[in-house]
Design an enzyme around this catalytic site. Sequence first.
Site, PDB file in Angstrom:
ATOM      1  N   CYS A  70      39.572  48.322 -58.118  1.00  0.00           N
ATOM      2  CA  CYS A  70      40.613  47.350 -57.763  1.00  0.00           C
ATOM      3  C   CYS A  70      41.287  47.700 -56.443  1.00  0.00           C
ATOM      4  CB  CYS A  70      41.643  47.239 -58.879  1.00  0.00           C
ATOM      5  SG  CYS A  70      42.606  48.740 -59.153  1.00  0.00           S
ATOM      6  N   HIS A 224      47.237  50.628 -61.027  1.00  0.00           N
ATOM      7  CA  HIS A 224      46.536  49.468 -60.489  1.00  0.00           C
ATOM      8  C   HIS A 224      46.979  49.221 -59.047  1.00  0.00           C
ATOM      9  CE1 HIS A 224      44.116  45.928 -60.860  1.00  0.00           C
ATOM     10  NE2 HIS A 224      45.118  45.090 -60.701  1.00  0.00           N
ATOM     11  N   ASN A 267      47.538  40.167 -57.447  1.00  0.00           N
ATOM     12  CA  ASN A 267      46.649  40.984 -58.266  1.00  0.00           C
ATOM     13  C   ASN A 267      45.206  40.651 -57.893  1.00  0.00           C
ATOM     14  OD1 ASN A 267      45.214  42.298 -60.266  1.00  0.00           O
ATOM     15  ND2 ASN A 267      46.568  41.666 -61.918  1.00  0.00           N
TER      16      ASN A 267
END
Length: 301
Positions: A70, A224, A267
Site C-alpha cells: 500500500c 497503513h 486511501n
Amino acid sequence: DEIREKGGLFNDLEFPPNEKSILGFKNTPSYEGRIENLSWRRSNEYFSENAVVSDSMSPSDIYQGQLGDCYFLAAISALAEHPKRIQRLFLTKKNHGNGLFAVAMCINGVWEEVLVDDYAPCDDSKKLAFNSSKSNELWVVLLEKAWAKVHGGYFNIEAGLTREALRDLTGASVTTFFTKRRPENLWKRIQEAEQRHFVMTAGSDNLSYGSDVHIEKIGLSGSHAYSLLSVYILDEVKDYEGEKVYKLRVSEDEVEGNVHRLVKLRNPWGRGEWTGDWSDADSRWNDQLKEVLGINKTGDD
C-alpha cells in the site's frame, strides 16, 4: 527496434515469468502457499489487445490486489495528482504490441532505464492478482513490476515506506515528520508544502491489530499508507442568528473563534471511510463548505 522489425514479443530474461520473480527472497512454505493458484499472463489476456499505457491517468484509478504494498500505491497515487509526474517515468509512451516497456527509476541516486515485459501474475479467474488500474490501463501494472524487478521479486516489495518509493520515483529528497515528536510549526510546514505542490503522504501506527487491518470504529487501517491531498483550517464563528458556522481561513491573519484543522487523505485501497469528526455524516458540513473544500461524496474516499 530489433523486436519491432522481427515482429516478436519481448520476454524479460532478467525477470522471467516464474515463481522466483514473485517469491524473491521469501521462498518459505507460507509464501509459497500464496502462489499456488497464480499464473503469468500477458496484457492481451488480462486486459485487451489494445491495452494502453495511460489514457486518463488518475489517482483514483488504482486498485490494490493481493500484494501488501500500500505504501507504493499511496506514493504513485500522490504523484498522479499531477499526471505529468507519472508520465515522465514512462520512456515507452505507447503499447506497441511487442510486450516491451521501459520505465525510468532513480536507483541509489542514479536514473536508470528499467525494461519490463507485460507478463503479470493472475489468479484463477485470469484477473490480475496484484495491483491494477480500474480503467484497464497498464501504468499501474508496469510501475509495480518495474519496482518489483529492481528489488528482486514481488514479495520483496511488501511492507515498505512511502519515502523509499517517492525517492526512487522522483529522484528528489524526502523529509519525514513523526507526529509524536513533531517539530515546531509542523502544520505551517505542511501548508507551505501544499502551496508549493510538494508530493505528500501519511501513515498510521499499528492500531492494535497489525498491518493494514481496517478498524471499523474509526475508519482507518493500522500500519497503513495514505496520500495526503490537502490541509485546511476552519474557524468556528457564529452567524447573525447566533448559530455556529465554519469558515475556511485563507491566511494566518484571519483568526476568529475556535480552530479546526482538517487533513484530507486518500486511501490507495479506494475503500474505507473515516467515521470520526468531520466524517461525511458530520452535521457540521453544509453544501457551501463542501464546495469550497472540494468535498464530493462518491462512496468510499
